[in-house]
Design a protein around this motif. Structure first.
Motif, PDB file in Angstrom:
ATOM      1  N   ASN A 239       0.813  -1.236  -0.101  1.00  0.00           N
ATOM      2  CA  ASN A 239      -0.015  -0.010   0.151  1.00  0.00           C
ATOM      3  C   ASN A 239       0.802   1.148  -0.087  1.00  0.00           C
ATOM      4  N   PRO A 240       0.804   2.135  -0.969  1.00  0.00           N
ATOM      5  CA  PRO A 240      -0.041   2.195  -1.948  1.00  0.00           C
ATOM      6  C   PRO A 240       0.053   1.592  -3.515  1.00  0.00           C
ATOM      7  N   LEU A 241       1.110   0.968  -3.405  1.00  0.00           N
ATOM      8  CA  LEU A 241       1.423   0.480  -4.925  1.00  0.00           C
ATOM      9  C   LEU A 241       0.695  -0.376  -5.531  1.00  0.00           C
ATOM     10  N   GLY A 242      -0.064  -1.463  -4.858  1.00  0.00           N
ATOM     11  CA  GLY A 242      -0.972  -2.479  -5.396  1.00  0.00           C
ATOM     12  C   GLY A 242      -0.083  -3.597  -5.998  1.00  0.00           C
ATOM     13  N   ILE A 243       0.897  -3.525  -5.700  1.00  0.00           N
ATOM     14  CA  ILE A 243       1.937  -4.639  -6.004  1.00  0.00           C
ATOM     15  C   ILE A 243       2.330  -5.662  -4.946  1.00  0.00           C
ATOM     16  N   CYS A 244       3.059  -6.604  -5.242  1.00  0.00           N
ATOM     17  CA  CYS A 244       3.577  -7.625  -4.021  1.00  0.00           C
ATOM     18  C   CYS A 244       5.101  -7.794  -4.335  1.00  0.00           C
ATOM     19  N   ILE A 269      -1.421  -6.883   5.971  1.00  0.00           N
ATOM     20  CA  ILE A 269      -3.183  -6.686   5.849  1.00  0.00           C
ATOM     21  C   ILE A 269      -3.850  -6.770   4.745  1.00  0.00           C
ATOM     22  N   TYR A 270      -3.179  -6.893   3.321  1.00  0.00           N
ATOM     23  CA  TYR A 270      -3.705  -7.158   2.318  1.00  0.00           C
ATOM     24  C   TYR A 270      -3.278  -8.742   1.789  1.00  0.00           C
ATOM     25  N   ALA A 271      -3.024  -9.597   2.669  1.00  0.00           N
ATOM     26  CA  ALA A 271      -2.581 -10.953   2.172  1.00  0.00           C
ATOM     27  C   ALA A 271      -3.665 -11.680   1.689  1.00  0.00           C
ATOM     28  N   GLY A 272      -4.821 -11.337   2.024  1.00  0.00           N
ATOM     29  CA  GLY A 272      -5.765 -11.876   1.403  1.00  0.00           C
ATOM     30  C   GLY A 272      -6.530 -11.178   0.274  1.00  0.00           C
ATOM     31  N   SER A 273      -6.166 -10.310  -0.082  1.00  0.00           N
ATOM     32  CA  SER A 273      -6.519  -9.494  -1.238  1.00  0.00           C
ATOM     33  C   SER A 273      -5.834  -9.598  -2.706  1.00  0.00           C
ATOM     34  N   VAL A 274      -4.957 -10.579  -2.764  1.00  0.00           N
ATOM     35  CA  VAL A 274      -4.136 -10.824  -3.907  1.00  0.00           C
ATOM     36  C   VAL A 274      -5.237 -11.248  -5.046  1.00  0.00           C
ATOM     37  N   TYR A 275      -5.560 -10.684  -5.867  1.00  0.00           N
ATOM     38  CA  TYR A 275      -6.595 -10.953  -6.629  1.00  0.00           C
ATOM     39  C   TYR A 275      -5.891 -11.665  -8.046  1.00  0.00           C
ATOM     40  N   ARG A 276      -4.745 -11.275  -8.427  1.00  0.00           N
ATOM     41  CA  ARG A 276      -3.942 -11.598  -9.213  1.00  0.00           C
ATOM     42  C   ARG A 276      -2.913 -12.620  -9.007  1.00  0.00           C
ATOM     43  N   PRO A 277      -3.088 -13.765  -8.151  1.00  0.00           N
ATOM     44  CA  PRO A 277      -2.100 -14.591  -7.662  1.00  0.00           C
ATOM     45  C   PRO A 277      -1.015 -14.958  -8.918  1.00  0.00           C
ATOM     46  N   GLU A 278      -1.535 -15.099  -9.847  1.00  0.00           N
ATOM     47  CA  GLU A 278      -0.419 -15.660 -11.162  1.00  0.00           C
ATOM     48  C   GLU A 278       0.497 -14.694 -11.624  1.00  0.00           C
ATOM     49  N   ALA A 280       1.101 -11.901  -9.153  1.00  0.00           N
ATOM     50  CA  ALA A 280       1.679 -11.337  -8.007  1.00  0.00           C
ATOM     51  C   ALA A 280       2.916 -11.954  -7.475  1.00  0.00           C
ATOM     52  N   ASN A 281       2.906 -13.231  -7.440  1.00  0.00           N
ATOM     53  CA  ASN A 281       4.013 -13.967  -6.941  1.00  0.00           C
ATOM     54  C   ASN A 281       4.084 -13.807  -5.195  1.00  0.00           C
ATOM     55  N   PHE A 282       2.742 -13.640  -4.446  1.00  0.00           N
ATOM     56  CA  PHE A 282       2.884 -13.291  -3.160  1.00  0.00           C
ATOM     57  C   PHE A 282       3.408 -14.522  -2.339  1.00  0.00           C
ATOM     58  N   VAL A 283       4.315 -14.184  -1.647  1.00  0.00           N
ATOM     59  CA  VAL A 283       4.901 -15.181  -0.492  1.00  0.00           C
ATOM     60  C   VAL A 283       4.995 -14.472   0.704  1.00  0.00           C
ATOM     61  N   SER A 284       4.559 -14.772   1.748  1.00  0.00           N
ATOM     62  CA  SER A 284       4.343 -14.177   2.975  1.00  0.00           C
ATOM     63  C   SER A 284       5.719 -14.287   3.708  1.00  0.00           C
ATOM     64  N   ALA A 285       6.374 -13.141   4.175  1.00  0.00           N
ATOM     65  CA  ALA A 285       7.554 -13.176   4.948  1.00  0.00           C
ATOM     66  C   ALA A 285       7.705 -14.197   6.066  1.00  0.00           C
ATOM     67  N   LEU A 286       6.554 -14.432   6.674  1.00  0.00           N
ATOM     68  CA  LEU A 286       6.548 -15.623   7.567  1.00  0.00           C
ATOM     69  C   LEU A 286       7.084 -16.894   6.793  1.00  0.00           C
ATOM     70  N   GLN A 287       6.328 -17.192   5.783  1.00  0.00           N
ATOM     71  CA  GLN A 287       6.871 -18.377   5.059  1.00  0.00           C
ATOM     72  C   GLN A 287       8.258 -18.248   4.778  1.00  0.00           C
ATOM     73  N   LEU A 404       1.079   1.755 -12.443  1.00  0.00           N
ATOM     74  CA  LEU A 404       1.609   0.506 -12.089  1.00  0.00           C
ATOM     75  C   LEU A 404       0.389  -0.825 -12.203  1.00  0.00           C
ATOM     76  N   PRO A 405       0.604  -1.601 -12.728  1.00  0.00           N
ATOM     77  CA  PRO A 405      -0.448  -2.644 -12.843  1.00  0.00           C
ATOM     78  C   PRO A 405      -0.744  -3.400 -11.562  1.00  0.00           C
ATOM     79  N   ALA A 406      -1.978  -3.152 -11.178  1.00  0.00           N
ATOM     80  CA  ALA A 406      -2.380  -3.570 -10.034  1.00  0.00           C
ATOM     81  C   ALA A 406      -2.575  -4.994  -9.746  1.00  0.00           C
ATOM     82  N   VAL A 407      -2.169  -5.846  -8.810  1.00  0.00           N
ATOM     83  CA  VAL A 407      -2.506  -7.276  -8.610  1.00  0.00           C
ATOM     84  C   VAL A 407      -2.992  -7.601  -7.275  1.00  0.00           C
TER      85      VAL A 407
END
Length: 489
Positions: A239-244, A269-278, A280-287, A404-407
C-alpha cells in the motif's frame, strides 16, 4: 467543469494554507508558562496526521439525492464490494452464538483461546505456512494500527529509528510516532535520475522493480539515520502501489535485518486481497523466514527467530474495518509479556471474538464441500476486486495514463504528473493544486502521493473498491472528463 461552487468554495476558506504534505512537522499551542489547556504532546500528535485530510474533510461528499455534485470518495482504503455476502452471514452467526457467562468477565489479555486458535488455522491456510503458528505468539487487538504500535513499543526505545521503503501508507507516521515515539527514516527506492517516465504510452511510468527496497538502499537509509535503526516496516502486499514484493526482495530484507539486528515487521493486511495470484507471486515473510519442521525451533514452531514479526487485520480482506480486529505474531519470547500487557488498552470485546472465531472456523455453505467459509468468501472478493481493477486500468490504458499494473489490495497507483501546472511553486504546492482541481472541479477524491512520501509529485492512489457500483461508474465518467479537459480535448 462540474458545478461544485456551492460546496467547494467552503473548501478553500476552511482549509489552512499548506506549504507541504509533510507529516513530520510539530505544532504546539502550549505557552512557556504552562497555562495552555491542551498538552504539547496532544497537539503534536494531531500535527502528525496527513495534512491533505483537512481538504478531504472540508469538501461535501457525493450523495445521489442530496449532493449529486459532491466529491466521490476514492481515497479511503475500504471495500464496498461484499456487503451482500457479509451482512447476512454476520447476522446469522450473531443470532447463533450464545453469550456465555464467561464472556461477561475479564478476558485473556492477548485474546480468547478459541479465537487465537481459529486465527492460527486461518494464518496457516492463507500464508501457506509449513506448520501451525504458536497461539502464544498471537496477540489480537483493536485494529492493525493498535497492534503495530504496541509491537514497535515493545521492540524499540523512544527516538529509535524505523525504516520504511517509499512510498508508504501515510498514517504509519501517526501510528509509530504519536505515542511510540519512533523516528521514521524513509528508505529511498526510486532512482528517477536513471529512469525515463516521459513515455505516456506505457502502462507504467517506471519499472516496478525500481520500487523494490534493495540491500544498498537499506544500507543508505541506515547510514542516514541519526538514531539507532531498530525496525524495518514493510507493506506486503504493498500500500499504495498495489503490487507484491517478489520473494527474493523479501528474502533480502529478512537477511539484511538479521545480519544488522534490525527487527522486520511485515504488514500483510492485504494478504487475502491478492486477486491476481498468477502475476503477484506473493509469498509471506513468515513463510520465507520460517525454518519450520526442523528440530532447533526453540522459540516457536515456525523458527522465525527474534527479529521477524507480522501484523494483520480483518479491515481489508474481509471489509470489516468497523469491527476493529487486528493481529500481531512474534516468536520472540522477550516481547510477549510486554505485548500482552500493552494489549490491555486495546482489547477486543469477548462477543466480537466469539463472532470472529465462528467466522474463521465455519464451513462453507452447502455445495462447497470440504471448504471453509473464509476460502469461498476470499475467492468471491477476489473476483469482484479483479473486475473493478480491470475496468479502472482499462480506462487508464485507453487514456494513456501511466500506472503500475495492480495485482493486490484495493487500489491503483497512477502517474498524473503531466497535469501539474508549471511555475515557480514548490512540488508540494503544485501537487496540492492538482489535488484540489480534481476535488473542486471534477468531484474526485484520490490520495496524493507526496503525503505517502513518494519521491516525485503528481502520483495518486485510487481506491477503486471504495464506492458503490453506481458511484464507481460515475467516477469513471468524471475521470475521463478530467483527463480530456486537462488535455484540451
Amino acid at each position: 467543469m462540474l458545478p461544485y461552487s456551492s460546496s467547494t468554495s467552503a473548501l478553500s476558506s476552511k482549509t489552512p494554507s499548506l506549504s507541504s504534505f509533510s507529516t513530520s512537522s510539530s505544532s504546539t499551542t502550549s505557552s512557556d508558562n504552562g497555562s495552555s489547556i491542551a498538552s504539547r504532546r496532544g497537539q503534536h500528535a494531531v500535527s502528525l496526521l496527513p495534512t491533505y485530510l483537512a481538504d478531504a474533510r472540508a469538501v461535501q461528499t457525493y450523495d445521489k439525492d442530496t449532493a449529486p455534485n459532491g466529491a466521490l470518495q476514492l481515497g479511503v482504503a475500504e471495500s464496498q464490494l461484499v456487503e451482500d455476502l457479509l451482512v447476512p452471514k454476520l447476522n446469522q452467526w450473531a443470532r447463533e452464538i450464545p453469550f456465555t457467562a464467561d464472556g461477561i468477565y475479564y478476558q485473556p489479555t492477548p485474546g480468547r483461546p478459541g479465537m487465537k486458535l481459529g486465527m492460527a488455522e486461518y494464518m496457516k491456510d492463507l500464508l501457506q505456512l509449513p506448520v501451525l503458528p504458536d497461539t502464544d505468539g498471537i496477540i489480537v487487538g483493536a485494529g492493525c494500527n493498535a497492534v503495530l504500535e504496541n509491537l514497535c513499543f515493545a521492540l524499540a526505545e523512544p527516538g529509535d529509528t524505523c525504516l520504511i521503503p517509499t512510498p508508504y501508507y501515510a498514517a504509519f507516521e501517526f501510528d509509530l510516532v504519536a505515542r511510540a515515539g519512533l523516528n521514521i527514516v524513509p528508505v529511498t527506492t526510486m532512482d528517477y535520475a536513471n529512469c525515463d517516465s516521459t513515455d505516456t504510452t506505457s502502462t507504467s511510468s517506471v519499472d516496478e522493480a525500481m520500487y523494490y527496497p534493495t540491500p544498498a538502499a537499506l544500507d543508505a537509509a541506515f547510514a542516514k539515520a541519526t538514531t539507532p535503526p531498530k525496525v524495518l516496516l514493510l507493506s506486503h502486499p504493498h500500500n499504495p502501489l498495489g503490487i507484491c514484493y517478489p520473494p527474493h526482495v523479501i528474502q533480502d530484507c529478512i537477511d539484511w535485518c538479521r545480519s544488522n539486528r534490525v527487527h522486520l515487521i511485515s504488514d500483510e493486511i492485504y494478504a487475502g486481497s491478492v486477486y491476481r495470484p498468477e502475476d503477484a507471486n506473493f509469498v509471506s515473510a513468515l513463510q520465507l523466514a520460517s525454518s519450520g519442521g526442523t528440530d532447533d525451533n526453540d522459540d516457536g514452531p515456525l523458527g522465525l527467530g527474534p527479529y521477524i514479526h507480522w501484523v494483520y487485520a480483518l479491515s481489508k480482506d474481509f471489509a470489516l474495518s468497523g469491527m476493529r480486529v487486528g493481529v500481531a505474531y512474534s516468536e520472540n519470547p522477550e516481547i510477549r509479556m510486554p505485548l500482552q500487557k500493552m494489549n490491555d488498552m486495546c482489547q477486543i470485546s469477548s462477543h466480537t471474538q466469539m463472532l470472529v472465531q465462528e467466522m474463521m472456523t465455519a464451513d462453507a455453505d452447502s455445495g462447497e464441500d470440504n471448504k471453509k467459509w473464509t476460502t469461498v468468501f476470499r475467492q468471491a472478493h477476489h473476483d469482484r476486486l479483479r473486475a473493478r481493477g480491470d475496468t479502472w486500468q482499462s480506462l487508464l490504458q485507453e487514456l494513456e495514463i501511466p500506472h503500475l499494473p495492480a495485482v493486490s489490495g484495493l487500489f491503483c497507483w497512477m502517474d498524473l504528473s503531466e497535469f501539474l501546472e508549471a511555475g515557480d511553486d514548490t512540488e508540494e504546492e503544485r501537487e496540492r493544486a492538482l489535488y484540489l482541481t480534481m476535488v473542486n472541479d471534477f468531484g474526485l477524491l484520490f490520495t496524493p502521493g507526496l503525503s505517502m512520501r513518494n519521491e516525485r509529485p503528481g502520483f495518486f492512489r485510487c481506491v477503486f473498491s471504495a464506492a458503490t457500483e453506481d458511484e464507481y461508474k460515475l467516477a469513471l465518467t468524471r475521470f475521463r472528463t478530467f483527463v480530456q479537459q486537462q488535455r484540451g480535448v
